[in-house]
Design an enzyme around this catalytic site. Structure first.
Site, PDB file in Angstrom:
ATOM      1  N   GLY A  17       0.881  -1.368  -0.032  1.00 53.37           N
ATOM      2  CA  GLY A  17       0.146   0.120  -0.054  1.00 53.37           C
ATOM      3  C   GLY A  17       0.835   1.249   0.084  1.00 53.37           C
ATOM      4  CB  ALA A  18       4.508   1.816  -0.820  1.00 59.44           C
ATOM      5  N   GLY A  21      -0.357   8.173   0.853  1.00 58.57           N
ATOM      6  CA  GLY A  21      -0.791   7.838   2.458  1.00 58.57           C
ATOM      7  C   GLY A  21       0.528   7.711   3.195  1.00 58.57           C
ATOM      8  CB  ILE A  22       0.646   5.923   6.472  1.00 53.25           C
ATOM      9  CG1 ILE A  22      -0.265   6.991   7.283  1.00 53.25           C
ATOM     10  CG2 ILE A  22       1.836   5.459   7.510  1.00 53.25           C
ATOM     11  CD1 ILE A  22      -1.171   6.350   8.478  1.00 53.25           C
ATOM     12  N   GLY A  23       1.958   4.900   3.789  1.00 52.76           N
ATOM     13  CA  GLY A  23       2.995   3.775   3.234  1.00 52.76           C
ATOM     14  C   GLY A  23       3.966   4.648   2.453  1.00 52.76           C
ATOM     15  CG  ASP A  74      -5.679  -8.138  -4.562  1.00 55.11           C
ATOM     16  OD1 ASP A  74      -5.545  -8.068  -3.520  1.00 55.11           O
ATOM     17  OD2 ASP A  74      -6.653  -8.127  -4.979  1.00 55.11           O
ATOM     18  CE1 TYR A 168     -10.463  -0.913   9.647  1.00 53.66           C
ATOM     19  CE2 TYR A 168     -11.060   0.161  11.624  1.00 53.66           C
ATOM     20  CZ  TYR A 168     -10.026   0.051  10.507  1.00 53.66           C
ATOM     21  OH  TYR A 168      -8.923   0.835  10.658  1.00 53.66           O
TER      22      TYR A 168
END
Length: 419
Positions: A17-18, A21-23, A74, A168
């Site tokens: 997930g880079a 955002g944070i990644g 994925d 969640y």
């Protein structure tokens, strides 16, 4: 900002997930040391609503001084993860660090959450984290100072964090349980830790959850990048920790946290799974102009079951506070309780109709009262006066003593309400 030390120079990080955002912030922080970054994410083509792709992130990494490998992944697909891991090893000779950042979120109740969403969250958060870890670990074992860092919260089993979005929480806590188990399984071989923000972080997900106006209550992703850098710079015997970003940065000597704020000086929104209850979070969002996408059940329409004498006391407090009480008091109280029912609680009698609950107050407390939880219950039941408790050493008060004494009026009202 936490200064780069060069400790990640030449090291290879596989970050899920880079692409944003944070990644991506963690990737750029490591890149400034000259690290190698595998950007493992799904976004190969520009998204109509979200910024960035794996390729634009790779360009930013290389512009920052690192080397990049963009992989379409994925993390629910074992073949795709396996191929990305092999490409990373072929290009950089191994993998030193895994950052499990990719995550899916839906803050909906059991009846409102389609199984497709449940499968997505469990598939990415829990299974994806486990799968990626499983495939990367054989390579980490060959590294001199290997780390796994999961972007997941401390395991807070207070039911308040389950009742509004069970699916969640299960999925996110699955990531945290990977930390709990793998840290012990690979102790002495691989450092395995979790990192979570103390306050909301400005990301696409937060914009979705908080709506317009939420960003001013957030910090930037830079604080998470700095905290991750501090953890990943530690030796491999630093393991099994559930780290909160602000805490580790204070240990590193960081004192100015306004530098991370989107709007310095503005009240910040605490993040989920810490001390602040979701009802208080939603209310605080609204007070500062945001419109939360999640709406916890209103305590005025249905009183949740009590979880103990302190919660029972606050149930009554919430029932009697109103704008008149707020107008006549104008104080914010924090209760630091020890004993059988230890914890931090707050009473805001300064803004709007007032609010009360578990956790730190939404703004700085005017009065901090420290006492045993049993004495707190007695005090609000009218069996122990604050002045006598203070004189007897059972109560410590920091702040405005006049405001502290005003609580006696509120206690009197509670007694009439037959606490």
């Amino acid at each position: 900002m936490l200064q780069n030390t060069g400790k990640l120079a030449g090291r290879t990080l596989f970050i899920t997930g880079a692409s944003r955002g944070i990644g991506k912030a963690i990737a750029l922080k490591a890149a400034r040391d000259g690290a190698n970054i595998i950007i493992a994410a799904k976004t190969a083509e520009p998204h109509p609503k979200l910024p960035g792709t794996i390729y634009t992130a790779a360009q930013e990494v290389e512009a920052a001084g690192g080397k990049a490998l963009a992989c379409v992944v994925d993390i629910r697909d074992e073949k795709q993860v396996d191929e990305a891991v092999q490409k990373a090893v072929d290009k950089f000779g191994g993998i030193d660090i895994l950052v499990n950042n990719a995550s899916a979120i839906s803050l909906t109740g059991t009846l409102e959450t389609p199984m497709k969403k449940v499968d997505l969250m469990l598939g990415i958060n829990l299974r994806g984290t486990y799968l990626t870890s499983k495939l990367v670990i054989p390579h980490l074992l060959k590294s001199q100072n290997p780390h796994i860092l999961n972007l997941s919260p401390p395991l807070n089993l207070n039911p308040v964090w389950f009742k509004n979005h069970t699916a969640y929480t299960m999925a996110k806590y699955g990531m945290s349980m990977c930390v709990l188990g793998m840290a012990e399984e690979f102790r002495g071989q691989i450092a395995v830790n979790a990192l979570w923000p103390k306050t909301a972080i400005q990301t696409a997900a937060m914009d979705m959850l908080g709506g317009e106006g939420i960003s001013k209550q957030c910090r930037t992703a830079d604080i998470m990048a700095d905290a991750a850098y501090a953890i990943l710079s530690c030796p491999k015997d630093y393991t099994g920790h559930f780290v909160v970003d602000e805490d580790i940065l204070k240990e590193q000597g960081v004192k100015d946290f306004d530098q991370y704020a989107v709007l310095p000086g503005h009240p910040l929104l605490p993040d989920f799974f810490l001390d602040e209850a979701p009802e208080a979070l939603a209310k605080q969002m609204e007070q500062h102009g945001a419109t939360p996408a999640f709406k916890p059940p209103s305590s005025s329409s249905a009183t949740p079951p009590s979880s103990g004498p302190i919660e029972s006391t606050f149930d009554v407090i919430r029932g009697i506070i109103n704008e008149d009480v707020v107008k006549s008091t104008q104080g914010v109280y924090q209760f630091d309780l020890s004993g059988d029912h230890s914890g931090v609680w707050f009473l805001d009698l300064k803004s709007g109709p007032g609010s009360a609950g578990q956790g730190q107050p939404p703004v700085k407390a005017d009065v901090i009262m420290t006492m045993d939880s049993s004495d707190f219950t007695k005090m609000f039941a009218g069996k122990l006066k604050p002045t006598l408790a203070f004189m007897a050493g059972k109560l410590r008060i920091k702040g405005d003593m006049t405001l502290a004494m005003k609580l006696e009026k509120l206690m009197s009202r509670m007694n009439k309400a037959k606490l």
